[in-house]
Design a protein around this motif. Structure first.
Motif, PDB file in Angstrom:
ATOM      1  N   UNK A 209      -4.043   9.567  -6.249  1.00 18.00           N
ATOM      2  CA  UNK A 209      -4.796  10.291  -5.222  1.00 18.00           C
ATOM      3  C   UNK A 209      -4.225  10.026  -3.831  1.00 18.00           C
ATOM      4  N   UNK A 210      -3.797   8.792  -3.592  1.00 15.83           N
ATOM      5  CA  UNK A 210      -3.204   8.479  -2.297  1.00 15.83           C
ATOM      6  C   UNK A 210      -1.850   9.154  -2.140  1.00 15.83           C
ATOM      7  N   UNK A 211      -1.076   9.215  -3.213  1.00 14.10           N
ATOM      8  CA  UNK A 211       0.204   9.914  -3.157  1.00 14.10           C
ATOM      9  C   UNK A 211      -0.013  11.394  -2.819  1.00 14.10           C
ATOM     10  N   UNK A 212      -1.015  11.993  -3.417  1.00 13.43           N
ATOM     11  CA  UNK A 212      -1.322  13.391  -3.119  1.00 13.43           C
ATOM     12  C   UNK A 212      -1.797  13.556  -1.680  1.00 13.43           C
ATOM     13  N   UNK A 213      -2.605  12.595  -1.209  1.00 14.60           N
ATOM     14  CA  UNK A 213      -3.070  12.666   0.181  1.00 14.60           C
ATOM     15  C   UNK A 213      -1.897  12.582   1.148  1.00 14.60           C
ATOM     16  N   UNK A 214      -0.961  11.686   0.869  1.00 15.24           N
ATOM     17  CA  UNK A 214       0.206  11.541   1.725  1.00 15.24           C
ATOM     18  C   UNK A 214       1.051  12.812   1.733  1.00 15.24           C
ATOM     19  N   UNK A 215       1.120  13.478   0.580  1.00 16.18           N
ATOM     20  CA  UNK A 215       1.849  14.729   0.517  1.00 16.18           C
ATOM     21  C   UNK A 215       1.216  15.793   1.397  1.00 16.18           C
ATOM     22  N   UNK A 216      -0.104  15.912   1.326  1.00 17.84           N
ATOM     23  CA  UNK A 216      -0.787  16.877   2.186  1.00 17.84           C
ATOM     24  C   UNK A 216      -0.641  16.489   3.646  1.00 17.84           C
ATOM     25  N   UNK A 217      -0.794  15.212   3.941  1.00 22.38           N
ATOM     26  CA  UNK A 217      -0.633  14.743   5.324  1.00 22.38           C
ATOM     27  C   UNK A 217       0.745  15.122   5.860  1.00 22.38           C
ATOM     28  N   UNK A 218       1.768  14.946   5.028  1.00 25.77           N
ATOM     29  CA  UNK A 218       3.121  15.289   5.456  1.00 25.77           C
ATOM     30  C   UNK A 218       3.244  16.783   5.741  1.00 25.77           C
ATOM     31  N   UNK A 219       2.663  17.603   4.874  1.00 25.44           N
ATOM     32  CA  UNK A 219       2.765  19.047   5.070  1.00 25.44           C
ATOM     33  C   UNK A 219       2.038  19.496   6.331  1.00 25.44           C
ATOM     34  N   UNK A 220       0.883  18.899   6.597  1.00 25.82           N
ATOM     35  CA  UNK A 220       0.131  19.243   7.799  1.00 25.82           C
ATOM     36  C   UNK A 220       0.933  18.908   9.058  1.00 25.82           C
ATOM     37  N   UNK A 221       1.598  17.760   9.032  1.00 21.58           N
ATOM     38  CA  UNK A 221       2.313  17.273  10.207  1.00 21.58           C
ATOM     39  C   UNK A 221       3.772  17.728  10.263  1.00 21.58           C
ATOM     40  N   UNK A 222       4.252  18.372   9.221  1.00 22.13           N
ATOM     41  CA  UNK A 222       5.672  18.695   9.121  1.00 22.13           C
ATOM     42  C   UNK A 222       6.232  19.459  10.323  1.00 22.13           C
ATOM     43  N   UNK A 223       5.587  20.532  10.797  1.00 18.02           N
ATOM     44  CA  UNK A 223       6.154  21.249  11.948  1.00 18.02           C
ATOM     45  C   UNK A 223       6.274  20.382  13.199  1.00 18.02           C
ATOM     46  N   UNK A 224       5.254  19.564  13.454  1.00 17.85           N
ATOM     47  CA  UNK A 224       5.277  18.691  14.626  1.00 17.85           C
ATOM     48  C   UNK A 224       6.382  17.653  14.516  1.00 17.85           C
ATOM     49  N   UNK A 225       6.536  17.080  13.327  1.00 18.37           N
ATOM     50  CA  UNK A 225       7.529  16.034  13.116  1.00 18.37           C
ATOM     51  C   UNK A 225       8.949  16.593  13.209  1.00 18.37           C
ATOM     52  N   UNK A 226       9.196  17.720  12.555  1.00 18.16           N
ATOM     53  CA  UNK A 226      10.542  18.299  12.600  1.00 18.16           C
ATOM     54  C   UNK A 226      10.917  18.686  14.027  1.00 18.16           C
ATOM     55  N   UNK A 227       9.951  19.165  14.787  1.00 18.92           N
ATOM     56  CA  UNK A 227      10.210  19.472  16.193  1.00 18.92           C
ATOM     57  C   UNK A 227      10.614  18.214  16.955  1.00 18.92           C
TER      58      UNK A 227
END
Length: 270
Positions: free
Chosen positions: A14-32
Motif C-alpha cells: 500500500x505504501x509503494x502504491x501511495x508513493x507511486x501516486x505521490x510521484x505522479x502528482x508531483x511529476x510535472x513540478x519535479x521535472x520542471x
C-alpha cells in the motif's frame, strides 16, 4: 539486508502504491525543477533515498543511455521494485545500490547532480547526510532537494476538528522518532556549511478540491496513516475510524478544500 520495518511509513504494498501516486502528482513540478537546474543528456545523477525508484526512472529517461543514474536505497522491498522496473523499461543506465545514507559511504563521486526528495525529514542528523552527499558532487554540480517547510499548513475547509487532531498527532509522533518534518528550515542555512551555494528555494503550496488530482496526495496518506497509528497504539481504532469518516464526509462536501503542506524545492551548487 535491511529492516524495512524501520521506515516510519513502512514499505508494504500500500505504501509503494501511495508513493507511486505521490510521484505522479508531483511529476510535472519535479521535472520542471530538474530542467531549471540544467539536468540533461549524458549526465551522471545520484538519486539519494530512491525508494521504489519512480524518480530514478524519470531521471534515466532525461540523461539517456549515455548518462548514469545511481539509485541509493536501503529497503530491499523498494530495491526489488526498482530493479524490476528498470529491467522492464530497458534502462541499463540505472545502477542500484543497497545503501544506508547514514551509515554507509556513498559509492560514487564526482556526479553532475543529486536529487533528494522527502528523505532528510526522516533522518536524525540531516545535516551530516547533506555534507556526505555534497562530497559526492563535482565542482559546479547541482543538488536539488524537495522537503517540507511547514507540514502544519495542511488545513481543511470547512474546518474538521478530528482532522486537525490528526495533523497534530502525526507531527508529534513523527518528531518522537528524532526526525523533523519541517526539515527544510534546518537545511536552508546548512547548505553553506556543506560547501553548497543555495541558488533557489521554490515554495509549493496547493489549494485543491476533491476534483483536483492533487487532492489524492493527502487523501492517500491520511486514512491509511490514521489506521497505522492505531495499529501501533498511538491512537484508538475508534479515533482512526473517525478520521476516515470525517475525510469521507469532506470529500462529499460541496466546495470542500484542502490546503497542502508547504514544500520547498531547494537548488544549490557546489
Amino acid at each position: 539486508m535491511t529492516n524495512d520495518q524501520s521506515y516510519y511509513l513502512g514499505t508494504h504494498d500500500a505504501e509503494l502504491q501511495r508513493l507511486g501516486l505521490q510521484h505522479r502528482v508531483w511529476q510535472p513540478t519535479v521535472i520542471d525543477a530538474w530542467h531549471k537546474a540544467g539536468l540533461g543528456i549524458g549526465q551522471s545523477v545520484l538519486d539519494a533515498g530512491a525508494g521504489p525508484g519512480f524518480a530514478s526512472v524519470d531521471l534515466a529517461e532525461i540523461v539517456g543511455p549515455a548518462g548514469q543514474v545511481t539509485a541509493l536505497e536501503r529497503s530491499d522491498r523498494f530495491l526489488s521494485h526498482l530493479r524490476e522496473t528498470a529491467a522492464a523499461r530497458g534502462l541499463p543506465q540505472i545502477s542500484v545500490h543497497n545503501i544506508d545514507l547514514v551509515e554507509d559511504d556513498i559509492p560514487v563521486s564526482g556526479v553532475d547532480a543529486i536529487w533528494v526528495r522527502w528523505v532528510f525529514a526522516f533522518l536524525n542528523d540531516p545535516v551530516a547526510v547533506l555534507k556526505k552527499l555534497s562530497a559526492a558532487l563535482k565542482p559546479g554540480g547541482v543538488m536539488i532537494v524537495c522537503e517540507y517547510i511547514n507540514w502544519a499548513t495542511m488545513t481543511w475547509l470547512p474546518e474538521q476538528k478530528i482532522l486537525n487532531e490528526f495533523r497534530e498527532i502525526t507531527l508529534k509522533d513523527w518528531r518522537s522518532t528524532g526526525s523533523e518534518p519541517d526539515v527544510a528550515q534546518r537545511l536552508i542555512p546548512a547548505f553553506a556549511e556543506a560547501g553548497l551555494r543555495l541558488t533557489d528555494v521554490t515554495p509549493v503550496l496547493k489549494v485543491c478540491t476533491p476534483s483536483d488530482y492533487m487532492w489524492q496526495w493527502p487523501a492517500t496518506f491520511i486514512q491509511p496513516h490514521a489506521r497505522a497509528l492505531a495499529e501501533r497504539g498511538v491512537v484508538t481504532r475508534e479515533w482512526a475510524a473517525s478520521v476516515t469518516k470525517a475525510y469521507g464526509e469532506l470529500e462529499r462536501t460541496p466546495d470542500a478544500m484542502i490546503v497542502t503542506p508547504l514544500v520547498g524545492i531547494m537548488t544549490a551548487r557546489k
